[in-house]
Motif scaffolding. Sequence first.
Motif, PDB file in Angstrom:
ATOM      1  N   UNK A 179       0.788  -1.203  -0.019  1.00 35.19           N
ATOM      2  CA  UNK A 179      -0.055  -0.018  -0.101  1.00 35.19           C
ATOM      3  C   UNK A 179       1.052   1.180  -0.112  1.00 35.19           C
ATOM      4  N   UNK A 180       2.156   1.302   0.484  1.00 35.62           N
ATOM      5  CA  UNK A 180       3.031   2.286   0.568  1.00 35.62           C
ATOM      6  C   UNK A 180       3.924   2.037  -0.579  1.00 35.62           C
ATOM      7  N   UNK A 181       4.592   3.577  -0.963  1.00 33.48           N
ATOM      8  CA  UNK A 181       5.606   3.684  -1.532  1.00 33.48           C
ATOM      9  C   UNK A 181       6.871   3.194  -1.036  1.00 33.48           C
ATOM     10  N   UNK A 214       8.892   0.582  -8.562  1.00 33.55           N
ATOM     11  CA  UNK A 214       9.450   0.709  -7.366  1.00 33.55           C
ATOM     12  C   UNK A 214      11.137   0.587  -7.679  1.00 33.55           C
ATOM     13  N   UNK A 215      11.517  -0.441  -8.385  1.00 33.93           N
ATOM     14  CA  UNK A 215      12.998  -0.441  -8.661  1.00 33.93           C
ATOM     15  C   UNK A 215      13.309   0.688  -9.476  1.00 33.93           C
ATOM     16  N   UNK A 216      12.687   0.997 -10.422  1.00 30.36           N
ATOM     17  CA  UNK A 216      13.246   2.361 -11.124  1.00 30.36           C
ATOM     18  C   UNK A 216      13.182   3.583 -10.369  1.00 30.36           C
ATOM     19  N   UNK A 217      12.160   3.674  -9.557  1.00 28.05           N
ATOM     20  CA  UNK A 217      12.278   4.782  -8.643  1.00 28.05           C
ATOM     21  C   UNK A 217      13.301   4.887  -7.466  1.00 28.05           C
ATOM     22  N   UNK A 218      13.840   3.560  -6.748  1.00 27.66           N
ATOM     23  CA  UNK A 218      15.007   3.685  -6.478  1.00 27.66           C
ATOM     24  C   UNK A 218      16.442   3.888  -6.870  1.00 27.66           C
ATOM     25  N   UNK A 220      16.407  -5.536  -0.736  1.00 36.47           N
ATOM     26  CA  UNK A 220      16.019  -5.225   0.639  1.00 36.47           C
ATOM     27  C   UNK A 220      15.071  -3.942   0.463  1.00 36.47           C
ATOM     28  N   UNK A 221      15.538  -2.962  -0.365  1.00 35.41           N
ATOM     29  CA  UNK A 221      14.576  -1.637  -0.341  1.00 35.41           C
ATOM     30  C   UNK A 221      13.346  -1.882  -1.301  1.00 35.41           C
ATOM     31  N   UNK A 222      13.433  -2.775  -2.338  1.00 30.43           N
ATOM     32  CA  UNK A 222      12.385  -2.881  -3.256  1.00 30.43           C
ATOM     33  C   UNK A 222      11.429  -4.012  -2.830  1.00 30.43           C
ATOM     34  N   UNK A 223      12.019  -5.268  -2.308  1.00 32.13           N
ATOM     35  CA  UNK A 223      11.153  -6.386  -1.810  1.00 32.13           C
ATOM     36  C   UNK A 223      10.884  -6.493  -0.371  1.00 32.13           C
TER      37      UNK A 223
END
Length: 243
Positions: free
Chosen positions: A126-128, A172-176, A192-195
Amino acid sequence: MAAPALIYYVEDDEHIRDLTSYALRHAGFEVRAFPDGSGFIEACREKAPAAALLDIMLPGESGLSLVQQLRANAATENIPVMMLTAKGTEFDKVCGLDAGADDYLAKPFGMMELVSRVNALLRRAARPAQGASGSPAEELGWLSCGAISLSPEARTATAAGVELPLTRKEFDLLRILLEHKGRVLTREQLLERVWGVSFVGETRTVDMHVKTLRKKLAAAAPGAEEAIGTVRGVGYRMREIAL
């Protein structure tokens, strides 16, 4: 009052299926249980659940096959999935993540732990994703690197003005990568940050998502895929290139 979150649960053992379904309903979820994959995929297409729990070892199609089918269809590709592994071995975890699962839980598991993990799965969906500073990505406004732009709030991304049809994880991967453009991020950091999971061994989850992300960038703007550079033996880096 908000409607309870709908959970789809696939488990061939009737005793485990009934016990787990009861625990999830007692925790406030709406549950629809299936003894095998027959009907599960079609049910997802008719009404997407808030999350799906899939046992790996099933009669007929395995849970790994089911999650791959979900990820291959635009109507179901963003459904959060937790794999329930029989042994909890590193191999099972890696296979689950590489198939496209968002989380995994080893059997036997306690019902309180299961409910807690399901709640965590729903919160992550639900969250970015968050950057290194921990600040929500919405506060960063538009992110860009050359011809690639992304709006965390609108959850849209473009390459040379062409909108990219990204899955939730690809987005989310592209955003990071954009949040840390110019910096090398290791596969472990991205995992860790995406999954939201720690490193579990030799998994190609990150590499496979980078590959599909590059394909979509190339389809929108030939050459844009080169913006995601590979740092051999380390990870990936977003870099500005001229198209």
